[in-house]
Design an enzyme around this catalytic site. Structure first.
Site, PDB file in Angstrom:
ATOM      1  N   ASN A 125     -10.114  -1.052   0.382  1.00 47.48           N
ATOM      2  CA  ASN A 125      -8.659  -0.881   0.357  1.00 47.48           C
ATOM      3  C   ASN A 125      -8.130  -1.375  -0.993  1.00 47.48           C
ATOM      4  O   ASN A 125      -8.182  -2.569  -1.277  1.00 47.48           O
ATOM      5  CB  ASN A 125      -8.052  -1.680   1.521  1.00 47.48           C
ATOM      6  CG  ASN A 125      -6.549  -1.565   1.589  1.00 47.48           C
ATOM      7  OD1 ASN A 125      -5.901  -1.020   0.698  1.00 47.48           O
ATOM      8  ND2 ASN A 125      -5.975  -2.094   2.659  1.00 47.48           N
TER       9      ASN A 125
ATOM     10  N   CYS B 178       0.822  -1.219   0.000  1.00 52.54           N
ATOM     11  CA  CYS B 178       0.000   0.000   0.000  1.00 52.54           C
ATOM     12  C   CYS B 178       0.854   1.267   0.000  1.00 52.54           C
ATOM     13  O   CYS B 178       0.348   2.353  -0.267  1.00 52.54           O
ATOM     14  CB  CYS B 178      -0.926   0.005   1.204  1.00 52.54           C
ATOM     15  SG  CYS B 178      -1.836  -1.524   1.377  1.00 52.54           S
TER      16      CYS B 178
ATOM     17  N   HIS C  39      -3.795   6.672   3.428  1.00 55.38           N
ATOM     18  CA  HIS C  39      -4.128   5.365   2.862  1.00 55.38           C
ATOM     19  C   HIS C  39      -5.546   4.994   3.293  1.00 55.38           C
ATOM     20  O   HIS C  39      -5.946   5.210   4.439  1.00 55.38           O
ATOM     21  CB  HIS C  39      -3.140   4.316   3.366  1.00 55.38           C
ATOM     22  CG  HIS C  39      -3.451   2.940   2.887  1.00 55.38           C
ATOM     23  ND1 HIS C  39      -3.787   2.670   1.577  1.00 55.38           N
ATOM     24  CD2 HIS C  39      -3.498   1.745   3.537  1.00 55.38           C
ATOM     25  CE1 HIS C  39      -4.024   1.383   1.451  1.00 55.38           C
ATOM     26  NE2 HIS C  39      -3.867   0.795   2.618  1.00 55.38           N
TER      27      HIS C  39
HETATM   28  N1  COA Z   1     -17.910 -10.132   9.483  1.00 61.05           N
HETATM   29  C1  COA Z   1     -18.309 -10.469  10.713  1.00 61.05           C
HETATM   30  N2  COA Z   1     -17.477 -10.825  11.686  1.00 61.05           N
HETATM   31  C2  COA Z   1     -16.164 -10.829  11.407  1.00 61.05           C
HETATM   32  C3  COA Z   1     -15.673 -10.490  10.138  1.00 61.05           C
HETATM   33  C4  COA Z   1     -16.618 -10.139   9.154  1.00 61.05           C
HETATM   34  N3  COA Z   1     -16.247  -9.781   7.905  1.00 61.05           N
HETATM   35  N4  COA Z   1     -14.320 -10.571  10.141  1.00 61.05           N
HETATM   36  C5  COA Z   1     -13.982 -10.951  11.381  1.00 61.05           C
HETATM   37  N5  COA Z   1     -15.095 -11.104  12.143  1.00 61.05           N
HETATM   38  C6  COA Z   1     -15.192 -11.516  13.538  1.00 61.05           C
HETATM   39  C7  COA Z   1     -14.002 -12.282  14.033  1.00 61.05           C
HETATM   40  O1  COA Z   1     -14.122 -13.638  13.713  1.00 61.05           O
HETATM   41  C8  COA Z   1     -14.040 -12.021  15.501  1.00 61.05           C
HETATM   42  O2  COA Z   1     -14.982 -12.876  16.079  1.00 61.05           O
HETATM   43  P1  COA Z   1     -14.719 -13.509  17.527  1.00 61.05           P
HETATM   44  O3  COA Z   1     -14.623 -12.341  18.468  1.00 61.05           O
HETATM   45  O4  COA Z   1     -15.916 -14.375  17.734  1.00 61.05           O
HETATM   46  O5  COA Z   1     -13.419 -14.263  17.409  1.00 61.05           O
HETATM   47  C9  COA Z   1     -14.605 -10.591  15.598  1.00 61.05           C
HETATM   48  O6  COA Z   1     -15.227 -10.338  14.325  1.00 61.05           O
HETATM   49  C10 COA Z   1     -13.549  -9.563  15.839  1.00 61.05           C
HETATM   50  O7  COA Z   1     -12.501  -9.761  14.915  1.00 61.05           O
HETATM   51  P2  COA Z   1     -11.224  -8.890  14.954  1.00 61.05           P
HETATM   52  O8  COA Z   1     -10.266  -9.346  13.891  1.00 61.05           O
HETATM   53  O9  COA Z   1     -10.715  -8.811  16.353  1.00 61.05           O
HETATM   54  O10 COA Z   1     -11.853  -7.470  14.540  1.00 61.05           O
HETATM   55  P3  COA Z   1     -11.204  -6.057  14.524  1.00 61.05           P
HETATM   56  O11 COA Z   1     -11.988  -5.120  15.306  1.00 61.05           O
HETATM   57  O12 COA Z   1      -9.705  -6.095  14.748  1.00 61.05           O
HETATM   58  O13 COA Z   1     -11.417  -5.639  12.983  1.00 61.05           O
HETATM   59  C11 COA Z   1     -10.162  -5.474  10.959  1.00 61.05           C
HETATM   60  C12 COA Z   1     -10.820  -6.417  11.966  1.00 61.05           C
HETATM   61  C13 COA Z   1      -9.475  -6.314   9.891  1.00 61.05           C
HETATM   62  C14 COA Z   1     -11.254  -4.652  10.304  1.00 61.05           C
HETATM   63  C15 COA Z   1      -9.165  -4.558  11.670  1.00 61.05           C
HETATM   64  O14 COA Z   1      -8.310  -5.314  12.510  1.00 61.05           O
HETATM   65  C16 COA Z   1      -8.324  -3.778  10.716  1.00 61.05           C
HETATM   66  O15 COA Z   1      -8.829  -2.989   9.937  1.00 61.05           O
HETATM   67  N6  COA Z   1      -7.008  -3.935  10.800  1.00 61.05           N
HETATM   68  C17 COA Z   1      -6.110  -3.246   9.938  1.00 61.05           C
HETATM   69  C18 COA Z   1      -6.159  -3.887   8.609  1.00 61.05           C
HETATM   70  C19 COA Z   1      -5.525  -3.063   7.555  1.00 61.05           C
HETATM   71  O16 COA Z   1      -5.586  -1.878   7.566  1.00 61.05           O
HETATM   72  N7  COA Z   1      -4.920  -3.760   6.609  1.00 61.05           N
HETATM   73  C20 COA Z   1      -4.377  -3.182   5.483  1.00 61.05           C
HETATM   74  C21 COA Z   1      -3.115  -2.498   5.783  1.00 61.05           C
HETATM   75  S1  COA Z   1      -2.537  -1.872   4.325  1.00 61.05           S
END
Ligand code: COA
Length: 333
Positions: A290, A119, A260
């Site tokens: 993204n 990215c 970003h």
């Molecule tokens: N729909 C519903 N539930 C989902 C899901 C979806 N699409 N994806 C994950 N979950 C669930 C998980 O299984 C988890 O369930 P559990 O608590 O029963 O285990 C719960 O939601 C929380 O998941 P978690 O990964 O802890 O969520 P989060 O608040 O960290 O959000 C992201 C996940 C990916 C949105 C977040 O971590 C994020 O944006 N991170 C940065 C990613 C990024 O920017 N990447 C690119 C960099 S260039």
């Protein structure tokens, strides 16, 4: 040119972008995997993403965006001297996607190559080409961030497939005359200790895709989202602060921050830490998700074309991605 020669100022002369026609909404995704529009919007801010057709490649999207940037800059393809495509989803492992773009544009006089910085790639390309222009090696450059991430997403994995989309953004960089805008400062960094946080493990020489492992989705994005989130906020804040300081700016001097476009909560955290009000932070991830290297480039073009800043304004671009990598730029438009 000797090292003591004053460097030539460099400006952004034109921007362009392109996204594929097909839109995939959160509701449509919820029909495929166990997710909901409410979860995706609350956790990320994303409402939909654009998906390229099977026969639409990264180079095609890059070429559309490039033509728009060249048109705005008033530069003909045959006058281009440098083309850099930032992508992690190249048409082919070799030759470079930049060479396909060169072919499509008829930019016969250019040097063309790709860079892989996820990215962060578009701003890496900006720093590299700015330096090559300011050193006198080239008069102008076309930089492009372009991705067909839909080809590298595991559509059965709800934790990643909701996040990504396809598209391309481009900018033409050229020598700045006195009184014109200028790229004031650029910054880039990497931390290879954190390669495991975000990667595509298969499809390279370490893990070729074979008939035995073809069903394991190894050539798709894998991510430890929470860890990535923490590093993203810290690194983007630091990188943005460095270019703001080196440009002798204060937060109140910045008309527009273009970050970003990965997650609205990350963007809000950056705005907060930089003390820039939210209405001066450009956001379009609700429409595109993204798009990796393309994201900041598409956002720059949309901000430019919708009047989010005007001639003479100061803007800050800041990005973060796999590697881990990060980068920022401060620009007087
Ligand atoms: N729909 C519903 N539930 C989902 C899901 C979806 N699409 N994806 C994950 N979950 C669930 C998980 O299984 C988890 O369930 P559990 O608590 O029963 O285990 C719960 O939601 C929380 O998941 P978690 O990964 O802890 O969520 P989060 O608040 O960290 O959000 C992201 C996940 C990916 C949105 C977040 O971590 C994020 O944006 N991170 C940065 C990613 C990024 O920017 N990447 C690119 C960099 S260039």
């Amino acid at each position: 040119m000797t090292e003591t020669s004053p460097s030539i100022p460099v400006r952004i002369a034109g921007t362009g972008s392109y996204v594929p026609e097909k839109i995939l909404t959160n509701a449509e995704l919820a029909d495929r995997v166990d997710t909901s529009d409410e979860w995706i919007v609350t956790r990320t801010g994303i409402k939909q993403r654009h998906i390229a057709a099977d026969d639409e490649f990264t180079s095609h999207m890059a070429t559309h965006a490039a033509r728009r940037a060249l048109e705005q800059a008033g530069i003909a393809p045959e006058d281009l001297e440098l083309i850099i495509v930032a992508t992690i989803t190249p048409d082919t492992l070799t030759p470079a996607t930049a060479c396909y773009v060169q072919q499509n544009l008829g930019a016969v006089g250019a040097v063309a190559f790709d860079i892989s910085a996820a990215c962060s790639g578009f701003l890496y390309a900006m720093k590299i080409s700015k330096r090559l222009i300011s050193d006198g090696a080239f008069k102008n450059a076309l930089i492009i961030g372009a991705e067909k991430l839909s080809a590298f997403v595991n559509w059965e994995d709800r934790s990643t497939c909701v996040l990504f989309g396809d598209g391309a953004g481009a900018a033409v960089l050229t020598r700045a005359e006195p009184g014109q805008g200028e790229i004031l400062a650029t910054e880039m960094g990497s931390d290879g200790r954190l390669t495991h946080l975000l990667n595509i493990p298969g499809g390279g020489s370490a893990c070729p895709i074979t008939t035995q492992n073809a069903g394991e989705h190894l050539a798709t994005l894998a991510m430890l989202g929470k860890e990535v989130f923490k590093h993203a906020v810290t690194r983007m804040k630091e990188a943005a602060e460095k270019v703001i300081e080196r440009s002798d700016l204060k937060p109140e001097d910045i008309a527009c921050v273009i970050p970003h476009q990965a997650n609205l909560r990350i963007i809000d955290a950056i705005a907060d830490r930089l003390a820039v009000p939210n209405d001066r932070v450009f956001v379009n991830l609700d429409k595109y998700g993204n798009t990796s290297a393309a994201a900041v480039a598409i956002a720059l073009d949309e901000a430019n074309r919708t009047g989010a800043f005007k001639r003479g304004d100061h803007i800050v671009l800041v990005v973060f991605g796999a590697g881990l990598t990060w980068a920022a730029a401060a620009v007087r438009w």
